[in-house]
Motif scaffolding. Structure first.
Motif, PDB file in Angstrom:
ATOM      1  N   CYS A  59      46.292  34.332 186.578  1.00 39.41           N
ATOM      2  CA  CYS A  59      46.130  34.615 185.156  1.00 39.41           C
ATOM      3  C   CYS A  59      47.475  34.880 184.491  1.00 39.41           C
ATOM      4  O   CYS A  59      48.298  35.614 185.032  1.00 39.41           O
ATOM      5  CB  CYS A  59      45.225  35.824 184.978  1.00 39.41           C
ATOM      6  SG  CYS A  59      43.648  35.652 185.816  1.00 39.41           S
ATOM      7  N   LEU A  60      47.673  34.279 183.318  1.00 41.31           N
ATOM      8  CA  LEU A  60      48.920  34.448 182.581  1.00 41.31           C
ATOM      9  C   LEU A  60      48.704  35.115 181.221  1.00 41.31           C
ATOM     10  O   LEU A  60      49.656  35.363 180.501  1.00 41.31           O
ATOM     11  CB  LEU A  60      49.587  33.078 182.339  1.00 41.31           C
ATOM     12  CG  LEU A  60      49.915  32.255 183.581  1.00 41.31           C
ATOM     13  CD1 LEU A  60      50.428  30.889 183.175  1.00 41.31           C
ATOM     14  CD2 LEU A  60      50.913  32.975 184.452  1.00 41.31           C
ATOM     15  N   GLY A  61      47.482  35.408 180.846  1.00 45.47           N
ATOM     16  CA  GLY A  61      47.134  35.860 179.506  1.00 45.47           C
ATOM     17  C   GLY A  61      47.735  37.172 179.064  1.00 45.47           C
ATOM     18  O   GLY A  61      47.932  37.386 177.878  1.00 45.47           O
ATOM     19  N   GLY A  62      48.040  38.089 179.953  1.00 43.42           N
ATOM     20  CA  GLY A  62      48.541  39.387 179.541  1.00 43.42           C
ATOM     21  C   GLY A  62      50.053  39.482 179.437  1.00 43.42           C
ATOM     22  O   GLY A  62      50.586  40.534 179.121  1.00 43.42           O
ATOM     23  N   ILE A  63      50.746  38.400 179.675  1.00 38.09           N
ATOM     24  CA  ILE A  63      52.212  38.430 179.695  1.00 38.09           C
ATOM     25  C   ILE A  63      52.752  38.140 178.291  1.00 38.09           C
ATOM     26  O   ILE A  63      52.291  37.236 177.612  1.00 38.09           O
ATOM     27  CB  ILE A  63      52.757  37.423 180.726  1.00 38.09           C
ATOM     28  CG1 ILE A  63      52.228  37.807 182.113  1.00 38.09           C
ATOM     29  CG2 ILE A  63      54.262  37.386 180.697  1.00 38.09           C
ATOM     30  CD1 ILE A  63      52.569  36.842 183.190  1.00 38.09           C
ATOM     31  N   ALA A  64      53.740  38.922 177.858  1.00 47.66           N
ATOM     32  CA  ALA A  64      54.206  38.871 176.479  1.00 47.66           C
ATOM     33  C   ALA A  64      55.315  37.856 176.216  1.00 47.66           C
ATOM     34  O   ALA A  64      55.494  37.429 175.088  1.00 47.66           O
ATOM     35  CB  ALA A  64      54.679  40.258 176.057  1.00 47.66           C
ATOM     36  N   SER A  65      56.065  37.457 177.217  1.00 47.17           N
ATOM     37  CA  SER A  65      57.190  36.552 176.959  1.00 47.17           C
ATOM     38  C   SER A  65      57.353  35.543 178.096  1.00 47.17           C
ATOM     39  O   SER A  65      56.877  35.755 179.204  1.00 47.17           O
ATOM     40  CB  SER A  65      58.486  37.356 176.797  1.00 47.17           C
ATOM     41  OG  SER A  65      58.882  37.887 178.053  1.00 47.17           O
ATOM     42  N   ARG A  66      58.076  34.482 177.796  1.00 42.56           N
ATOM     43  CA  ARG A  66      58.368  33.480 178.829  1.00 42.56           C
ATOM     44  C   ARG A  66      59.198  34.080 179.962  1.00 42.56           C
ATOM     45  O   ARG A  66      59.032  33.721 181.114  1.00 42.56           O
ATOM     46  CB  ARG A  66      59.081  32.276 178.229  1.00 42.56           C
ATOM     47  CG  ARG A  66      58.180  31.426 177.378  1.00 42.56           C
ATOM     48  CD  ARG A  66      58.928  30.183 176.891  1.00 42.56           C
ATOM     49  NE  ARG A  66      58.098  29.421 176.003  1.00 42.56           N
ATOM     50  CZ  ARG A  66      57.347  28.376 176.380  1.00 42.56           C
ATOM     51  NH1 ARG A  66      57.337  28.017 177.638  1.00 42.56           N
ATOM     52  NH2 ARG A  66      56.625  27.728 175.513  1.00 42.56           N
ATOM     53  N   ALA A  67      60.073  34.994 179.640  1.00 44.53           N
ATOM     54  CA  ALA A  67      60.891  35.648 180.675  1.00 44.53           C
ATOM     55  C   ALA A  67      60.005  36.437 181.634  1.00 44.53           C
ATOM     56  O   ALA A  67      60.219  36.402 182.850  1.00 44.53           O
ATOM     57  CB  ALA A  67      61.931  36.563 180.036  1.00 44.53           C
ATOM     58  N   GLU A  68      58.993  37.120 181.099  1.00 43.21           N
ATOM     59  CA  GLU A  68      58.065  37.863 181.961  1.00 43.21           C
ATOM     60  C   GLU A  68      57.225  36.922 182.814  1.00 43.21           C
ATOM     61  O   GLU A  68      56.948  37.211 183.978  1.00 43.21           O
ATOM     62  CB  GLU A  68      57.143  38.747 181.119  1.00 43.21           C
ATOM     63  CG  GLU A  68      57.828  39.953 180.536  1.00 43.21           C
ATOM     64  CD  GLU A  68      56.895  40.758 179.670  1.00 43.21           C
ATOM     65  OE1 GLU A  68      56.751  41.964 179.951  1.00 43.21           O
ATOM     66  OE2 GLU A  68      56.303  40.193 178.728  1.00 43.21           O
ATOM     67  N   ILE A  69      56.818  35.781 182.249  1.00 40.18           N
ATOM     68  CA  ILE A  69      56.067  34.782 183.023  1.00 40.18           C
ATOM     69  C   ILE A  69      56.932  34.279 184.171  1.00 40.18           C
ATOM     70  O   ILE A  69      56.493  34.210 185.317  1.00 40.18           O
ATOM     71  CB  ILE A  69      55.602  33.605 182.144  1.00 40.18           C
ATOM     72  CG1 ILE A  69      54.513  34.078 181.175  1.00 40.18           C
ATOM     73  CG2 ILE A  69      55.086  32.451 182.997  1.00 40.18           C
ATOM     74  CD1 ILE A  69      54.108  33.047 180.149  1.00 40.18           C
ATOM     75  N   ALA A  70      58.176  33.926 183.874  1.00 44.65           N
ATOM     76  CA  ALA A  70      59.084  33.429 184.911  1.00 44.65           C
ATOM     77  C   ALA A  70      59.267  34.466 186.008  1.00 44.65           C
ATOM     78  O   ALA A  70      59.203  34.145 187.198  1.00 44.65           O
ATOM     79  CB  ALA A  70      60.427  33.046 184.295  1.00 44.65           C
ATOM     80  N   GLN A  71      59.471  35.715 185.613  1.00 46.27           N
ATOM     81  CA  GLN A  71      59.650  36.780 186.598  1.00 46.27           C
ATOM     82  C   GLN A  71      58.383  36.957 187.432  1.00 46.27           C
ATOM     83  O   GLN A  71      58.450  37.110 188.656  1.00 46.27           O
ATOM     84  CB  GLN A  71      60.014  38.083 185.897  1.00 46.27           C
ATOM     85  CG  GLN A  71      60.288  39.218 186.853  1.00 46.27           C
ATOM     86  CD  GLN A  71      60.684  40.488 186.123  1.00 46.27           C
ATOM     87  OE1 GLN A  71      60.582  40.583 184.899  1.00 46.27           O
ATOM     88  NE2 GLN A  71      61.141  41.470 186.858  1.00 46.27           N
ATOM     89  N   SER A  72      57.227  36.922 186.802  1.00 47.92           N
ATOM     90  CA  SER A  72      55.965  37.102 187.517  1.00 47.92           C
ATOM     91  C   SER A  72      55.679  35.943 188.466  1.00 47.92           C
ATOM     92  O   SER A  72      55.133  36.147 189.553  1.00 47.92           O
ATOM     93  CB  SER A  72      54.814  37.236 186.522  1.00 47.92           C
ATOM     94  OG  SER A  72      54.960  38.411 185.756  1.00 47.92           O
TER      95      SER A  72
END
Length: 91
Positions: A59-72
């Protein structure tokens, strides 16, 4: 980040469907990802009939930024780069 590693998704989607490489079970991967704070659901939850594939939905819905997605997404990449036998070391 997961490249051509069994990923199916849509650009407008809030999740990634990830087919797991040989040796990984959906329950082991989901357990490790959740322990690391990554929202993951084993394929069993999406099955109407038959046998569930060794796959998970990330799930990616709760992430606020592209940087946080990349880190996750570094977490599942790291987990998959090692043997499933070593997965307990990622908790």
């Amino acid at each position: 980040m997961l490249g051509n590693k069994g990923v199916t998704t849509d650009p407008a989607s809030f999740h990634i469907w990830l087919a797991l490489p040989e040796g990984w079970t959906r329950s082991a991967f989901a357990r490790q990802a959740r322990a690391a704070g990554i929202g993951t659901v084993a394929s069993d939850a999406f099955l109407a009939a038959g046998e569930a594939p060794e796959a998970v939905r990330i799930c990616l819905g709760g992430i606020a930024s592209r940087a946080e997605i990349a880190q996750s997404l570094e977490i599942p990449v790291h987990v998959l780069s090692h043997s499933p036998d070593l997965a307990s070391a990622y908790i």
